[in-house]
Design a protein around this motif. Structure first.
Motif, PDB file in Angstrom:
ATOM      1  N   ARG A  80       0.547  -1.196  -0.311  1.00  0.00           N
ATOM      2  CA  ARG A  80       0.003   0.177   0.075  1.00  0.00           C
ATOM      3  C   ARG A  80       0.971   0.887   0.264  1.00  0.00           C
ATOM      4  NH1 ARG A  80      -5.069   1.558   3.825  1.00  0.00           N
ATOM      5  NH2 ARG A  80      -4.858   3.880   3.084  1.00  0.00           N
ATOM      6  N   SER A  81       0.435   1.541  -1.181  1.00  0.00           N
ATOM      7  CA  SER A  81       1.648   3.191  -0.881  1.00  0.00           C
ATOM      8  C   SER A  81       0.624   4.740  -0.596  1.00  0.00           C
ATOM      9  CB  SER A  81       1.713   3.520  -2.690  1.00  0.00           C
ATOM     10  OG  SER A  81       2.540   2.788  -2.881  1.00  0.00           O
ATOM     11  N   HIS A  82       0.863   5.994  -0.333  1.00  0.00           N
ATOM     12  CA  HIS A  82       0.582   6.503   1.008  1.00  0.00           C
ATOM     13  C   HIS A  82       1.491   7.705  -0.150  1.00  0.00           C
ATOM     14  CE1 HIS A  82      -0.436   3.524   4.290  1.00  0.00           C
ATOM     15  NE2 HIS A  82      -1.292   4.602   4.109  1.00  0.00           N
ATOM     16  N   GLU A  83       0.598   8.669   0.190  1.00  0.00           N
ATOM     17  CA  GLU A  83       1.386   9.914   0.108  1.00  0.00           C
ATOM     18  C   GLU A  83       3.152  10.398   0.129  1.00  0.00           C
ATOM     19  OE1 GLU A  83       0.909  15.150  -0.470  1.00  0.00           O
ATOM     20  OE2 GLU A  83      -0.363  13.294  -0.031  1.00  0.00           O
ATOM     21  N   THR A  84       3.266   9.960   1.054  1.00  0.00           N
ATOM     22  CA  THR A  84       4.661  10.473   1.434  1.00  0.00           C
ATOM     23  C   THR A  84       5.200   8.799   2.261  1.00  0.00           C
ATOM     24  OG1 THR A  84       4.109  11.015   3.625  1.00  0.00           O
ATOM     25  CG2 THR A  84       3.757  12.712   2.153  1.00  0.00           C
TER      26      THR A  84
ATOM     27  N   THR B 276       9.115   3.078   3.935  1.00  0.00           N
ATOM     28  CA  THR B 276       9.399   3.846   3.267  1.00  0.00           C
ATOM     29  C   THR B 276       9.418   4.874   3.377  1.00  0.00           C
ATOM     30  OG1 THR B 276      10.563   1.878   1.806  1.00  0.00           O
ATOM     31  CG2 THR B 276      11.446   3.938   1.110  1.00  0.00           C
ATOM     32  N   LEU B 277      10.527   6.072   4.678  1.00  0.00           N
ATOM     33  CA  LEU B 277       9.667   7.562   3.636  1.00  0.00           C
ATOM     34  C   LEU B 277      10.358   7.982   2.532  1.00  0.00           C
ATOM     35  CD1 LEU B 277      11.191   8.934   6.901  1.00  0.00           C
ATOM     36  CD2 LEU B 277       8.957   7.761   6.548  1.00  0.00           C
ATOM     37  N   CYS B 278       8.959   8.865   1.836  1.00  0.00           N
ATOM     38  CA  CYS B 278       9.672   8.936   0.226  1.00  0.00           C
ATOM     39  C   CYS B 278       8.541  10.068   0.293  1.00  0.00           C
ATOM     40  CB  CYS B 278       8.241   8.259  -0.401  1.00  0.00           C
ATOM     41  SG  CYS B 278       8.067   6.534  -0.278  1.00  0.00           S
ATOM     42  N   ARG B 279       9.895  11.450   0.403  1.00  0.00           N
ATOM     43  CA  ARG B 279      10.117  13.276   0.297  1.00  0.00           C
ATOM     44  C   ARG B 279      11.431  12.797   0.053  1.00  0.00           C
ATOM     45  NH1 ARG B 279       7.713  17.305   3.382  1.00  0.00           N
ATOM     46  NH2 ARG B 279       6.877  17.848   1.884  1.00  0.00           N
ATOM     47  N   PRO B 280      12.201  12.723  -0.636  1.00  0.00           N
ATOM     48  CA  PRO B 280      13.763  12.785  -0.939  1.00  0.00           C
ATOM     49  C   PRO B 280      13.711  14.517  -1.708  1.00  0.00           C
ATOM     50  CG  PRO B 280      12.484  11.698  -2.219  1.00  0.00           C
ATOM     51  CD  PRO B 280      11.580  11.228  -1.112  1.00  0.00           C
ATOM     52  N   GLU B 281      12.447  14.836  -1.735  1.00  0.00           N
ATOM     53  CA  GLU B 281      13.531  16.143  -2.714  1.00  0.00           C
ATOM     54  C   GLU B 281      13.621  17.562  -1.166  1.00  0.00           C
ATOM     55  OE1 GLU B 281       9.683  15.664  -1.544  1.00  0.00           O
ATOM     56  OE2 GLU B 281      10.775  14.309  -2.350  1.00  0.00           O
ATOM     57  N   ILE B 282      13.376  16.939  -0.467  1.00  0.00           N
ATOM     58  CA  ILE B 282      13.161  17.983   1.205  1.00  0.00           C
ATOM     59  C   ILE B 282      13.191  16.729   2.258  1.00  0.00           C
ATOM     60  CG2 ILE B 282      10.874  17.480   2.194  1.00  0.00           C
ATOM     61  CD1 ILE B 282      10.941  20.284   2.096  1.00  0.00           C
TER      62      ILE B 282
ATOM     63  N   MET C 109       2.540  12.833   9.083  1.00  0.00           N
ATOM     64  CA  MET C 109       2.401  12.540  10.462  1.00  0.00           C
ATOM     65  C   MET C 109       1.300  11.778  10.203  1.00  0.00           C
ATOM     66  SD  MET C 109       3.308  15.885  11.805  1.00  0.00           S
ATOM     67  CE  MET C 109       4.831  17.177  12.122  1.00  0.00           C
ATOM     68  N   ARG C 110      -0.104  12.308   8.727  1.00  0.00           N
ATOM     69  CA  ARG C 110      -0.612  11.301   8.345  1.00  0.00           C
ATOM     70  C   ARG C 110      -0.238  10.073   8.388  1.00  0.00           C
ATOM     71  NH1 ARG C 110      -3.028  15.804   6.157  1.00  0.00           N
ATOM     72  NH2 ARG C 110      -2.825  15.492   4.905  1.00  0.00           N
ATOM     73  N   ASP C 111       0.151   9.637   7.125  1.00  0.00           N
ATOM     74  CA  ASP C 111       0.911   8.709   7.034  1.00  0.00           C
ATOM     75  C   ASP C 111       1.367   7.715   7.619  1.00  0.00           C
ATOM     76  OD1 ASP C 111      -0.645   9.483   4.353  1.00  0.00           O
ATOM     77  OD2 ASP C 111       1.290  10.006   3.286  1.00  0.00           O
ATOM     78  N   LEU C 112       1.891   8.391   8.445  1.00  0.00           N
ATOM     79  CA  LEU C 112       2.587   7.134   9.261  1.00  0.00           C
ATOM     80  C   LEU C 112       2.197   6.582  10.559  1.00  0.00           C
ATOM     81  CD1 LEU C 112       6.339   8.707   9.525  1.00  0.00           C
ATOM     82  CD2 LEU C 112       5.712   6.852   7.728  1.00  0.00           C
ATOM     83  N   LEU C 113       0.534   7.683  10.765  1.00  0.00           N
ATOM     84  CA  LEU C 113       0.255   7.706  11.217  1.00  0.00           C
ATOM     85  C   LEU C 113      -0.642   5.891  10.978  1.00  0.00           C
ATOM     86  CD1 LEU C 113      -1.379   7.245  14.146  1.00  0.00           C
ATOM     87  CD2 LEU C 113      -2.689   9.693  13.324  1.00  0.00           C
ATOM     88  N   ASP C 114      -1.610   6.825  10.006  1.00  0.00           N
ATOM     89  CA  ASP C 114      -1.810   5.451   9.086  1.00  0.00           C
ATOM     90  C   ASP C 114      -1.413   3.654   9.262  1.00  0.00           C
ATOM     91  OD1 ASP C 114      -5.106   4.585   7.881  1.00  0.00           O
ATOM     92  OD2 ASP C 114      -3.368   4.449   6.137  1.00  0.00           O
ATOM     93  N   ILE C 115      -0.282   4.383   8.723  1.00  0.00           N
ATOM     94  CA  ILE C 115       0.963   2.457   8.576  1.00  0.00           C
ATOM     95  C   ILE C 115       1.044   2.329   9.909  1.00  0.00           C
ATOM     96  CG2 ILE C 115       3.503   2.606   8.310  1.00  0.00           C
ATOM     97  CD1 ILE C 115       3.063   3.758   5.968  1.00  0.00           C
ATOM     98  N   THR C 116       1.300   2.701  11.368  1.00  0.00           N
ATOM     99  CA  THR C 116       1.429   2.045  12.603  1.00  0.00           C
ATOM    100  C   THR C 116      -0.003   1.298  12.852  1.00  0.00           C
ATOM    101  OG1 THR C 116       1.269   4.450  13.105  1.00  0.00           O
ATOM    102  CG2 THR C 116       3.310   3.552  13.052  1.00  0.00           C
ATOM    103  N   GLU C 117      -1.241   2.316  12.866  1.00  0.00           N
ATOM    104  CA  GLU C 117      -2.318   1.368  13.399  1.00  0.00           C
ATOM    105  C   GLU C 117      -2.821   0.798  12.681  1.00  0.00           C
ATOM    106  OE1 GLU C 117      -4.447   2.890  15.381  1.00  0.00           O
ATOM    107  OE2 GLU C 117      -3.560   4.967  15.867  1.00  0.00           O
TER     108      GLU C 117
END
Length: 289
Positions: free
Chosen positions: A7-11, A24-30, A39-47
């Motif tokens: 499952r892919s999230h935005e970030t 995998t954290l996916c904001r390499p440009e920043i 923050m939302r995506d990681l919360l969703d993933i860990t839940e």
């Protein structure tokens, strides 16, 4: 329940391969800075990972050359300031990671700053490349607490070093972070995947119950008196000994010994090998098995 298999999230991206989960954290440009979406995506993933028994270990890694550089200040400035809701989501996500029964391994490369350090210390085991850099400047640069690192760090590195990081502006390279106990192993650049394989190699479905129980005892060690800990230990040990997995694992160990082999000494994480092998921060580099 969230399907973590692919499952892919935005970030962030989450993948399950057999009994291993990869976040995998996916904001390499920043440099994987924390915006509201991350923050939302990681919360969703860990839940979605809580209360599951279909995996044994979680790797947290980054895309690009950096782990996480803390708050995305440009986004927060554009939104008119820091968002308490996002901060609460972040800290809840960290608590979710710490509560998992499985072993959570942080594979840290490049900058690990602010929230990046918070994410790292929520992992059970932290392995960093030799180019990693650690600092947590929130109280000095943006006038807020460094998240629950104010509680976690003293337990991990001691009060003095926690103050040096949170109040004194300490910036550590990988070897310094290892000597402080902030991370557990330093590997050459490119060596994180091999270290991960060694950490998780002994883990399987049979060991999950004992790993979860051991994590609980360790996490509560500073919070309970000896008698409470001893009573809890006895109950837990009796429960584990009654499980079929315990007998299965004991039999496998006996067969291994009967074959003339020495388990857990010459293989695994920090393998015991040739004393002449090159080392880094006083521990052996991961060999390619």
């Amino acid at each position: 329940m969230i399907d973590v298999h692919n499952r892919s999230h935005e970030t962030a991206d989450i993948r399950q391969e057999g009994r291993r989960v990869f976040i995998t954290l996916c904001r390499p440009e920043i440099h994987n800075a924390q915006n509201a979406a991350l923050m939302r995506d990681l919360l969703d993933i860990t839940e979605g990972l809580r209360n599951r028994d279909d995996f044994d270990a979680v790797a947290i890694r980054s895309s690009g050359d950096h782990w996480c550089t803390g708050l995305d200040m440009k986004e927060h400035s554009a939104r008119g300031g820091l968002d308490p809701t996002s901060a609460e989501q972040w800290d809840t996500m960290l608590a979710n990671l710490r509560s998992l029964d499985q072993v959570v391994v942080g594979l840290i490369d490049g900058y690990c700053l602010g929230g990046g350090v918070q994410l790292a210390i929520a992992c059970d085991i932290r392995v960093a490349s030799e180019r990693a850099v650690f600092a947590i400047p929130a109280s000095r640069e943006v006038g807020i607490l460094g998240g629950m690192a104010t509680w976690y760090l003293p337990r991990l590195v001691g009060v003095g070093r926690a103050k040096a990081l949170l109040l004194g502006g300490a910036v550590l390279n990988a070897e310094q972070a290892a000597s402080w106990g902030l991370i557990d192993q330093v590997v050459p650049v490119g060596g994180l995947p091999a270290a991960w394989e060694q950490v998780v190699a002994p883990l399987n479905a049979d060991s999950l119950a004992s790993v979860a129980a051991c994590k609980h005892v360790i996490e509560t060690a500073h919070d309970v008196d000896y008698q409470t800990a001893f009573d809890d230990y006895l109950r837990t040990q009796h429960r584990l000994m009654a499980l079929p997995a315990a007998a299965k694992m004991a039999q496998a160990t006996l067969e291994h010994l009967a074959a003339g082999k020495r388990p857990y000494v010459e293989v695994g994480w920090f393998p015991f090998g040739d004393p002449g092998e090159s080392t880094m921060t006083g521990v052996q580099q991961p060999s390619q098995h």
